[in-house]
Each structure stands twice: as structure tokens, then as C-alpha cells.
Design a protein around this motif. Sequence first.
Motif, PDB file in Angstrom:
ATOM      1  N   ASP A   1     -38.765 -20.983 -78.871  1.00 36.25           N
ATOM      2  CA  ASP A   1     -37.862 -20.287 -77.954  1.00 36.25           C
ATOM      3  C   ASP A   1     -38.667 -19.771 -76.771  1.00 36.25           C
ATOM      4  OD1 ASP A   1     -35.495 -19.383 -77.032  1.00 36.25           O
ATOM      5  OD2 ASP A   1     -35.091 -18.000 -78.670  1.00 36.25           O
ATOM      6  N   PHE A   2     -37.962 -19.369 -75.717  1.00 31.27           N
ATOM      7  CA  PHE A   2     -38.637 -18.984 -74.486  1.00 31.27           C
ATOM      8  C   PHE A   2     -39.578 -17.796 -74.671  1.00 31.27           C
ATOM      9  CE2 PHE A   2     -35.024 -21.270 -72.505  1.00 31.27           C
ATOM     10  CZ  PHE A   2     -35.747 -22.098 -71.653  1.00 31.27           C
ATOM     11  N   THR A   3     -39.058 -16.689 -75.169  1.00 30.97           N
ATOM     12  CA  THR A   3     -39.860 -15.473 -75.251  1.00 30.97           C
ATOM     13  C   THR A   3     -41.060 -15.606 -76.180  1.00 30.97           C
ATOM     14  OG1 THR A   3     -37.932 -14.108 -74.702  1.00 30.97           O
ATOM     15  CG2 THR A   3     -39.789 -13.007 -75.763  1.00 30.97           C
ATOM     16  N   PRO A   4     -40.894 -16.112 -77.422  1.00 28.02           N
ATOM     17  CA  PRO A   4     -42.090 -16.287 -78.265  1.00 28.02           C
ATOM     18  C   PRO A   4     -43.137 -17.202 -77.644  1.00 28.02           C
ATOM     19  CG  PRO A   4     -40.094 -16.484 -79.576  1.00 28.02           C
ATOM     20  CD  PRO A   4     -39.668 -16.472 -78.143  1.00 28.02           C
ATOM     21  N   LEU A   5     -42.694 -18.226 -76.907  1.00 26.20           N
ATOM     22  CA  LEU A   5     -43.642 -19.153 -76.287  1.00 26.20           C
ATOM     23  C   LEU A   5     -44.343 -18.507 -75.105  1.00 26.20           C
ATOM     24  CD1 LEU A   5     -44.605 -22.029 -76.745  1.00 26.20           C
ATOM     25  CD2 LEU A   5     -42.879 -22.822 -75.123  1.00 26.20           C
ATOM     26  N   LEU A   6     -43.618 -17.751 -74.292  1.00 25.24           N
ATOM     27  CA  LEU A   6     -44.226 -17.097 -73.134  1.00 25.24           C
ATOM     28  C   LEU A   6     -45.207 -16.007 -73.554  1.00 25.24           C
ATOM     29  CD1 LEU A   6     -41.231 -16.815 -70.640  1.00 25.24           C
ATOM     30  CD2 LEU A   6     -43.257 -18.244 -70.416  1.00 25.24           C
ATOM     31  N   ARG A   7     -44.978 -15.410 -74.725  1.00 26.99           N
ATOM     32  CA  ARG A   7     -45.912 -14.384 -75.205  1.00 26.99           C
ATOM     33  C   ARG A   7     -47.277 -14.964 -75.550  1.00 26.99           C
ATOM     34  NH1 ARG A   7     -41.527 -11.242 -78.997  1.00 26.99           N
ATOM     35  NH2 ARG A   7     -40.669  -9.876 -77.363  1.00 26.99           N
ATOM     36  N   LEU A   8     -47.330 -16.267 -75.782  1.00 28.06           N
ATOM     37  CA  LEU A   8     -48.603 -16.934 -76.085  1.00 28.06           C
ATOM     38  C   LEU A   8     -49.318 -17.411 -74.832  1.00 28.06           C
ATOM     39  CD1 LEU A   8     -47.503 -19.130 -79.141  1.00 28.06           C
ATOM     40  CD2 LEU A   8     -48.440 -16.810 -79.134  1.00 28.06           C
TER      41      LEU A   8
ATOM     42  N   VAL B   1     -38.590 -10.940 -66.178  1.00 27.56           N
ATOM     43  CA  VAL B   1     -37.840 -11.674 -65.157  1.00 27.56           C
ATOM     44  C   VAL B   1     -37.036 -12.803 -65.792  1.00 27.56           C
ATOM     45  CG1 VAL B   1     -38.037 -13.161 -63.131  1.00 27.56           C
ATOM     46  CG2 VAL B   1     -39.419 -11.087 -63.288  1.00 27.56           C
ATOM     47  N   GLN B   2     -37.684 -13.523 -66.712  1.00 27.62           N
ATOM     48  CA  GLN B   2     -37.001 -14.627 -67.408  1.00 27.62           C
ATOM     49  C   GLN B   2     -35.826 -14.099 -68.212  1.00 27.62           C
ATOM     50  OE1 GLN B   2     -37.784 -14.939 -71.007  1.00 27.62           O
ATOM     51  NE2 GLN B   2     -36.833 -16.891 -71.450  1.00 27.62           N
ATOM     52  N   ASP B   3     -35.995 -12.941 -68.878  1.00 26.48           N
ATOM     53  CA  ASP B   3     -34.906 -12.342 -69.646  1.00 26.48           C
ATOM     54  C   ASP B   3     -33.743 -11.935 -68.736  1.00 26.48           C
ATOM     55  OD1 ASP B   3     -36.197 -12.668 -72.024  1.00 26.48           O
ATOM     56  OD2 ASP B   3     -36.943 -10.608 -72.160  1.00 26.48           O
TER      57      ASP B   3
ATOM     58  N   VAL C   1     -32.899 -13.239 -65.778  1.00 26.79           N
ATOM     59  CA  VAL C   1     -32.217 -14.436 -65.282  1.00 26.79           C
ATOM     60  C   VAL C   1     -31.282 -14.998 -66.347  1.00 26.79           C
ATOM     61  CG1 VAL C   1     -32.541 -16.826 -64.528  1.00 26.79           C
ATOM     62  CG2 VAL C   1     -34.027 -15.024 -63.629  1.00 26.79           C
ATOM     63  N   HIS C   2     -31.777 -15.112 -67.585  1.00 27.31           N
ATOM     64  CA  HIS C   2     -30.939 -15.620 -68.671  1.00 27.31           C
ATOM     65  C   HIS C   2     -29.766 -14.681 -68.953  1.00 27.31           C
ATOM     66  CE1 HIS C   2     -34.348 -18.297 -70.534  1.00 27.31           C
ATOM     67  NE2 HIS C   2     -33.994 -18.652 -69.314  1.00 27.31           N
ATOM     68  N   ALA C   3     -30.028 -13.356 -68.888  1.00 26.36           N
ATOM     69  CA  ALA C   3     -28.965 -12.383 -69.150  1.00 26.36           C
ATOM     70  C   ALA C   3     -27.860 -12.480 -68.102  1.00 26.36           C
ATOM     71  CB  ALA C   3     -29.545 -10.967 -69.175  1.00 26.36           C
ATOM     72  N   LEU C   4     -28.222 -12.642 -66.839  1.00 36.76           N
ATOM     73  CA  LEU C   4     -27.224 -12.762 -65.779  1.00 36.76           C
ATOM     74  C   LEU C   4     -26.354 -14.002 -65.981  1.00 36.76           C
ATOM     75  CD1 LEU C   4     -29.265 -11.721 -62.603  1.00 36.76           C
ATOM     76  CD2 LEU C   4     -27.412 -10.453 -63.709  1.00 36.76           C
ATOM     77  N   ALA C   5     -26.988 -15.114 -66.380  1.00 37.06           N
ATOM     78  CA  ALA C   5     -26.234 -16.349 -66.616  1.00 37.06           C
ATOM     79  C   ALA C   5     -25.269 -16.175 -67.782  1.00 37.06           C
ATOM     80  CB  ALA C   5     -27.195 -17.499 -66.892  1.00 37.06           C
TER      81      ALA C   5
ATOM     82  N   PHE D   1     -33.828  -7.912 -73.589  1.00 35.56           N
ATOM     83  CA  PHE D   1     -34.938  -7.771 -72.651  1.00 35.56           C
ATOM     84  C   PHE D   1     -36.252  -7.579 -73.415  1.00 35.56           C
ATOM     85  CE2 PHE D   1     -31.036  -6.494 -70.541  1.00 35.56           C
ATOM     86  CZ  PHE D   1     -31.038  -7.410 -69.503  1.00 35.56           C
ATOM     87  N   LEU D   2     -37.009  -6.517 -73.148  1.00 36.40           N
ATOM     88  CA  LEU D   2     -38.315  -6.372 -73.793  1.00 36.40           C
ATOM     89  C   LEU D   2     -38.233  -5.635 -75.139  1.00 36.40           C
ATOM     90  CD1 LEU D   2     -40.655  -5.537 -70.775  1.00 36.40           C
ATOM     91  CD2 LEU D   2     -40.356  -7.728 -71.951  1.00 36.40           C
ATOM     92  N   ALA D   3     -37.039  -5.270 -75.563  1.00 36.77           N
ATOM     93  CA  ALA D   3     -36.893  -4.614 -76.865  1.00 36.77           C
ATOM     94  C   ALA D   3     -37.269  -5.583 -77.976  1.00 36.77           C
ATOM     95  CB  ALA D   3     -35.460  -4.125 -77.055  1.00 36.77           C
ATOM     96  N   THR D   4     -37.897  -5.069 -79.004  1.00 42.58           N
ATOM     97  CA  THR D   4     -38.336  -5.906 -80.121  1.00 42.58           C
ATOM     98  C   THR D   4     -37.648  -5.462 -81.405  1.00 42.58           C
ATOM     99  OG1 THR D   4     -40.238  -4.444 -80.519  1.00 42.58           O
ATOM    100  CG2 THR D   4     -40.587  -6.354 -79.078  1.00 42.58           C
TER     101      THR D   4
END
Length: 315
Positions: free
Chosen positions: A180-187, A197-199, A201-205, A261-264
Motif C-alpha cells: 500500500d502507499f503509506t507503508p511503502l513510502l515509510r520505507l 501530502v499523499q494522504d 490528495v487521496h482524502a480529497l479524491a 492522515f498521519l494517525a496510526t
Amino acid sequence: MRHENLSYVTEFIFIGFPKLQDGGLLYFFPLLFIYTFIVIGNLLIFCAVRLNTYLHNPMYNFISLFSFLEIWYTTATIPKMLSNLLSEQKTISFVGCLMQLYFFHSLGNTEGTLLMVMAIDRYLAICSPLHYPTIMTPQLCAQLSAGSCVFGFLILLPEVVWISTLPFCGSNQIHQLFCDFTPLLRLACTDASVILVQDVVHALAILTTALIISLSYIRIIVVIMCIPSGEGRKKAFSTCAAHVAVFLLFFGSVALMYLRFLATYTPFWDMAIALTFSVLSPFFNPIIYSLRNKDMKDAINKLLCPQKTFHVSAK
């Protein structure tokens, strides 16, 4: 910190799957059953609509396309999950990870767009019934179906290409059931603000699509409530009930997954939400569309028992 260029990243390791000796088979068989049910159920709906001329209208054409997409949507992730449950290594190549991410989200975006098209179709059918046949022509129906697929597969292509150019560093462990996007970007060796920013953009869509669908169904409900005949209101509600249920199920799980967003979450809830989003939501869709719709049930019965006679009336 050691930086690795993308070309040297060969594989990622999924973290969170139970090991075979720790009860992996207990998860394997239920997941295999769910995947089999999803494929067979959606395939029955697709074939029932395509082979029954009484159901060759925009609403059922959109439903059949949605069912067809659901088969591939789950195929993008579940077979790999099943493989990981039986494997000790639980790895995926870098290219395989990008391909899984691209097809899973492209198919998901296509389904979201198609749900919006289906909501607009029901809005026109109920709120403008006299103009509906001249507006929703077979040509427009085909264009909307093709446009949903083209949009869904093109909109994410630049983002996936951009991710493929990022440098990766440190651990190659993915704390998720699929790429998924977020786990991959964290690496990746990028600033954390990129994930935010990515979150956004996806949230707005997601919110824009959900808002359009919600407004369409709110307007539909207002119009239905003004119908003087109780039988007329019941019939109008019955044509929309399945669409609303699928919309709530699909976007409800999407919201839990991508509007944080950045909440875990804890690893348990992360996995539970991922399963709801990628497995349970597709599992209920064929049940909703078949059990909530008499015409669909009759078409499926006719497909399975062709020697019997069933009356199917297109709405």
C-alpha cells in the motif's frame, strides 16, 4: 544511515502474517473460502446479466461491470495473502509490490468512479424518469463504463511511477497485508511530509466522490418520499437499496483505511481494517446484489437451472 538506490531493492518482507506452525492454516481456509465465494458470486452476476436480454439496461450493465471488477480487485491481493500464509519467507519482489499496489488501487478507483456513475444513473431514473431514456442511451452507458476504467487506471500511474524512482533505505519490512502507499513510502528515504501530502490528495479524491454520491442519493430519497403511492415508494426504494448498501460498505471501509492522515493504529486494528477493506467488503457485495434484487435472483436461477422457466422483468 545507509541509502539504497531503487535498482538494488529486490524484495520486501510482509510482517504480521501468522506462521504456518502458529496456526496459519486456520486463516488460510477461511480466506480461501471467501476468495472462492467472491469469484464465483461475482462471476454469476456478470454472466447472468450478460446472458439475459431482459437485464440489458444501464443499471444492470453497471452492476455487471462492478462485479467483473470485484473479481480482479480481490485477485490483486488475496492470492498473495494465501501464498504468504503457507510460506515461511512471506516476501514479494519490488516490481511485484509496485504492480500489486497499482492494480489494487486502480481497480479500487475504477469501482469508486463506477459507484458514482451508478448513483447518477439512479438519480436520473428516479428524479427525471421522462428524460431518462433519451439521456442514458446505450452509447452513453458504454462511454461511462469505459471512461470509469480509463480514469481509474490512468489517475494513479504518475504516482506509482514517481514511487518507483524513490531511493529506499533501512528496513524492507512492510507492516501490512499487501503493498500500500503509506507503508511503502515509510520505507523510502523521503521527508515525512510527503506521506501527509499523499494522504491529503487521496482524502480529497475520496471525499469528492463520496460527496457526489451522497448528494445524489439524498436527492433520490427526497423525491421518493414525495411519491403518494406506498407501493411506488417501496418499488423506488428497492431499486436503490442495494446501491446504497454497497456504497456505504465500500466507502466506509475506504474511510477507515485512508482518511486517517498521519494517525496510526495498533498492528491488530491495522490488519483488521485492511481485511475489511480488501476482503470483507467484496465478500458482501454479491450477497447484496443477489439477495436484495428479485430480477437478479431470477436471472441467476435461470443461468443455473436453464430447464426451468423464470420471469425476469427489467426495471
